[in-house]
Scaffold this motif. Structure first.
Motif, PDB file in Angstrom:
ATOM      1  N   VAL A 286       0.704   5.566  -9.478  1.00 58.65           N
ATOM      2  CA  VAL A 286      -0.656   6.076  -9.647  1.00 58.65           C
ATOM      3  C   VAL A 286      -1.528   5.050 -10.363  1.00 58.65           C
ATOM      4  O   VAL A 286      -2.715   4.924 -10.102  1.00 58.65           O
ATOM      5  CB  VAL A 286      -0.637   7.404 -10.432  1.00 58.65           C
ATOM      6  CG1 VAL A 286      -2.031   7.904 -10.730  1.00 58.65           C
ATOM      7  CG2 VAL A 286       0.157   8.452  -9.675  1.00 58.65           C
ATOM      8  N   SER A 287      -0.900   4.306 -11.274  1.00 62.82           N
ATOM      9  CA  SER A 287      -1.641   3.327 -12.064  1.00 62.82           C
ATOM     10  C   SER A 287      -0.704   2.192 -12.453  1.00 62.82           C
ATOM     11  O   SER A 287       0.482   2.415 -12.730  1.00 62.82           O
ATOM     12  CB  SER A 287      -2.190   4.003 -13.326  1.00 62.82           C
ATOM     13  OG  SER A 287      -2.777   3.056 -14.186  1.00 62.82           O
ATOM     14  N   LEU A 288      -1.250   0.993 -12.460  1.00 59.39           N
ATOM     15  CA  LEU A 288      -0.517  -0.181 -12.931  1.00 59.39           C
ATOM     16  C   LEU A 288      -1.437  -0.955 -13.866  1.00 59.39           C
ATOM     17  O   LEU A 288      -2.529  -1.354 -13.481  1.00 59.39           O
ATOM     18  CB  LEU A 288      -0.078  -1.058 -11.756  1.00 59.39           C
ATOM     19  CG  LEU A 288       0.569  -2.403 -12.071  1.00 59.39           C
ATOM     20  CD1 LEU A 288       1.763  -2.257 -13.003  1.00 59.39           C
ATOM     21  CD2 LEU A 288       0.974  -3.105 -10.779  1.00 59.39           C
TER      22      LEU A 288
ATOM     23  N   LEU B 194      -5.574  -0.395 -10.679  1.00 57.03           N
ATOM     24  CA  LEU B 194      -4.795  -1.499 -11.220  1.00 57.03           C
ATOM     25  C   LEU B 194      -5.662  -2.229 -12.223  1.00 57.03           C
ATOM     26  O   LEU B 194      -6.837  -2.517 -11.949  1.00 57.03           O
ATOM     27  CB  LEU B 194      -4.350  -2.434 -10.097  1.00 57.03           C
ATOM     28  CG  LEU B 194      -3.454  -1.724  -9.075  1.00 57.03           C
ATOM     29  CD1 LEU B 194      -4.238  -1.285  -7.870  1.00 57.03           C
ATOM     30  CD2 LEU B 194      -2.303  -2.596  -8.696  1.00 57.03           C
ATOM     31  N   THR B 195      -5.084  -2.520 -13.380  1.00 59.06           N
ATOM     32  CA  THR B 195      -5.860  -3.113 -14.471  1.00 59.06           C
ATOM     33  C   THR B 195      -5.070  -4.234 -15.122  1.00 59.06           C
ATOM     34  O   THR B 195      -3.892  -4.064 -15.452  1.00 59.06           O
ATOM     35  CB  THR B 195      -6.195  -2.057 -15.546  1.00 59.06           C
ATOM     36  OG1 THR B 195      -6.849  -0.947 -14.928  1.00 59.06           O
ATOM     37  CG2 THR B 195      -7.084  -2.632 -16.626  1.00 59.06           C
ATOM     38  N   VAL B 196      -5.722  -5.370 -15.317  1.00 60.24           N
ATOM     39  CA  VAL B 196      -5.155  -6.452 -16.112  1.00 60.24           C
ATOM     40  C   VAL B 196      -5.959  -6.483 -17.411  1.00 60.24           C
ATOM     41  O   VAL B 196      -7.197  -6.369 -17.394  1.00 60.24           O
ATOM     42  CB  VAL B 196      -5.183  -7.808 -15.371  1.00 60.24           C
ATOM     43  CG1 VAL B 196      -6.594  -8.230 -15.007  1.00 60.24           C
ATOM     44  CG2 VAL B 196      -4.489  -8.884 -16.196  1.00 60.24           C
TER      45      VAL B 196
ATOM     46  N   SER C 185      -9.594  -1.315  -7.593  1.00 62.48           N
ATOM     47  CA  SER C 185      -9.054  -0.267  -6.727  1.00 62.48           C
ATOM     48  C   SER C 185      -7.861  -0.851  -5.978  1.00 62.48           C
ATOM     49  O   SER C 185      -7.645  -2.067  -5.954  1.00 62.48           O
ATOM     50  CB  SER C 185     -10.116   0.186  -5.724  1.00 62.48           C
ATOM     51  OG  SER C 185     -10.382  -0.870  -4.795  1.00 62.48           O
ATOM     52  N   LEU C 186      -7.125   0.001  -5.329  1.00 64.08           N
ATOM     53  CA  LEU C 186      -5.995  -0.463  -4.524  1.00 64.08           C
ATOM     54  C   LEU C 186      -6.476  -1.397  -3.419  1.00 64.08           C
ATOM     55  O   LEU C 186      -5.874  -2.445  -3.180  1.00 64.08           O
ATOM     56  CB  LEU C 186      -5.233   0.728  -3.943  1.00 64.08           C
ATOM     57  CG  LEU C 186      -4.033   0.406  -3.067  1.00 64.08           C
ATOM     58  CD1 LEU C 186      -3.010  -0.463  -3.790  1.00 64.08           C
ATOM     59  CD2 LEU C 186      -3.395   1.687  -2.561  1.00 64.08           C
ATOM     60  N   ASP C 187      -7.577  -1.049  -2.755  1.00 67.14           N
ATOM     61  CA  ASP C 187      -8.103  -1.910  -1.691  1.00 67.14           C
ATOM     62  C   ASP C 187      -8.493  -3.287  -2.230  1.00 67.14           C
ATOM     63  O   ASP C 187      -8.200  -4.309  -1.595  1.00 67.14           O
ATOM     64  CB  ASP C 187      -9.312  -1.258  -1.006  1.00 67.14           C
ATOM     65  CG  ASP C 187      -8.909  -0.098  -0.111  1.00 67.14           C
ATOM     66  OD1 ASP C 187      -7.755  -0.058   0.352  1.00 67.14           O
ATOM     67  OD2 ASP C 187      -9.766   0.781   0.125  1.00 67.14           O
ATOM     68  N   ASP C 188      -9.165  -3.326  -3.389  1.00 68.62           N
ATOM     69  CA  ASP C 188      -9.547  -4.611  -3.980  1.00 68.62           C
ATOM     70  C   ASP C 188      -8.317  -5.439  -4.334  1.00 68.62           C
ATOM     71  O   ASP C 188      -8.276  -6.652  -4.126  1.00 68.62           O
ATOM     72  CB  ASP C 188     -10.411  -4.403  -5.223  1.00 68.62           C
ATOM     73  CG  ASP C 188     -11.794  -3.865  -4.892  1.00 68.62           C
ATOM     74  OD1 ASP C 188     -12.236  -3.997  -3.726  1.00 68.62           O
ATOM     75  OD2 ASP C 188     -12.437  -3.293  -5.806  1.00 68.62           O
ATOM     76  N   PHE C 189      -7.301  -4.777  -4.879  1.00 63.27           N
ATOM     77  CA  PHE C 189      -6.063  -5.461  -5.243  1.00 63.27           C
ATOM     78  C   PHE C 189      -5.385  -6.045  -4.000  1.00 63.27           C
ATOM     79  O   PHE C 189      -4.937  -7.196  -4.011  1.00 63.27           O
ATOM     80  CB  PHE C 189      -5.122  -4.488  -5.965  1.00 63.27           C
ATOM     81  CG  PHE C 189      -3.813  -5.089  -6.370  1.00 63.27           C
ATOM     82  CD1 PHE C 189      -3.733  -6.019  -7.403  1.00 63.27           C
ATOM     83  CD2 PHE C 189      -2.641  -4.710  -5.733  1.00 63.27           C
ATOM     84  CE1 PHE C 189      -2.508  -6.571  -7.782  1.00 63.27           C
ATOM     85  CE2 PHE C 189      -1.414  -5.252  -6.109  1.00 63.27           C
ATOM     86  CZ  PHE C 189      -1.352  -6.181  -7.143  1.00 63.27           C
TER      87      PHE C 189
ATOM     88  N   ARG D   9       0.837  -1.214   0.000  1.00 64.86           N
ATOM     89  CA  ARG D   9       0.000   0.000   0.000  1.00 64.86           C
ATOM     90  C   ARG D   9       0.869   1.261   0.000  1.00 64.86           C
ATOM     91  O   ARG D   9       0.559   2.234  -0.673  1.00 64.86           O
ATOM     92  CB  ARG D   9      -0.937   0.007   1.198  1.00 64.86           C
ATOM     93  CG  ARG D   9      -1.830   1.245   1.277  1.00 64.86           C
ATOM     94  CD  ARG D   9      -2.723   1.254   2.511  1.00 64.86           C
ATOM     95  NE  ARG D   9      -3.673   0.180   2.536  1.00 64.86           N
ATOM     96  CZ  ARG D   9      -4.819   0.138   1.847  1.00 64.86           C
ATOM     97  NH1 ARG D   9      -5.145   1.148   1.054  1.00 64.86           N
ATOM     98  NH2 ARG D   9      -5.631  -0.881   1.939  1.00 64.86           N
ATOM     99  N   ASN D  10       1.959   1.253   0.739  1.00 69.06           N
ATOM    100  CA  ASN D  10       2.843   2.410   0.842  1.00 69.06           C
ATOM    101  C   ASN D  10       3.460   2.811  -0.504  1.00 69.06           C
ATOM    102  O   ASN D  10       3.887   3.944  -0.674  1.00 69.06           O
ATOM    103  CB  ASN D  10       3.953   2.143   1.855  1.00 69.06           C
ATOM    104  CG  ASN D  10       4.868   3.322   2.014  1.00 69.06           C
ATOM    105  OD1 ASN D  10       4.433   4.439   2.308  1.00 69.06           O
ATOM    106  ND2 ASN D  10       6.154   3.102   1.796  1.00 69.06           N
ATOM    107  N   LEU D  11       3.478   1.929  -1.464  1.00 68.78           N
ATOM    108  CA  LEU D  11       4.077   2.215  -2.767  1.00 68.78           C
ATOM    109  C   LEU D  11       3.108   2.925  -3.706  1.00 68.78           C
ATOM    110  O   LEU D  11       3.534   3.565  -4.667  1.00 68.78           O
ATOM    111  CB  LEU D  11       4.562   0.923  -3.417  1.00 68.78           C
ATOM    112  CG  LEU D  11       5.541   0.103  -2.575  1.00 68.78           C
ATOM    113  CD1 LEU D  11       5.852  -1.217  -3.252  1.00 68.78           C
ATOM    114  CD2 LEU D  11       6.800   0.891  -2.284  1.00 68.78           C
TER     115      LEU D  11
END
Length: 163
Positions: free
Chosen positions: A143-145, A64-66, A76-80, A55-57
């Protein structure tokens, strides 16, 4: 006595210089933050993923998207982070960088990184991660992956470390 003073001065100076060496925080550089993410998501069997460190990163509003040529799933980050707590990952997962291309300008960066991954079931895969980063507050934030997995129809291009 003079000899003793020289030794004491030498030891004091050595200890002082060691104490002043600063270890770079991974978020202070693009390579550092990307490498830290790979280190965090690569875990040995039975280990728990340190989701607080992951999370800190990321910027708090990161997505995040595949994706592949047929579909794209965004989280979302939380879902990931919840996904990373899945027992599947506790069986072990490895991800290593093959090649990286970085473009940076005025506090933003785009990174294309080809990777090799292997899960606990022995499934090997290669793909490309596309990171978007921003620099503020003395550090980099993801910000996005966005990532995709290599397929027979879509190999990794040579400019990204493919064949």
């Amino acid at each position: 006595m003079k000899y003793f003073l020289y030794i004491t001065l030498f030891i004091t100076t050595s200890i002082s210089s060691l104490a002043q060496e600063k270890t770079e925080d991974p978020v202070e550089s693009i390579d550092g933050i990307i490498n830290e993410l790979l280190d965090q998501i690569t875990i040995e069997k039975g280990e728990e993923m340190d989701t607080a460190a992951v999370r800190n990163l990321f910027h708090p509003s990161a997505i995040l998207t595949v994706a592949d040529s047929k579909n794209a799933e965004t989280a979302s980050l939380d879902d990931f982070l919840n996904l990373l707590k899945d027992p599947y990952y506790e069986q072990g997962y490895l991800e290593k960088e093959i090649h990286k291309v970085v473009d940076e300008y005025n506090g933003i960066a785009q990174v294309f990184q080809s990777f090799y991954g292997k899960d606990s079931e022995g499934v090997n895969e290669r793909g490309i991660n596309s990171y978007q980063l921003t620099y503020y507050g003395g550090r980099w934030w993801i910000v996005s992956l966005l990532w995709t997995i290599e397929s027979d129809n879509a190999g990794i291009p040579a400019k990204y470390g493919g064949k």
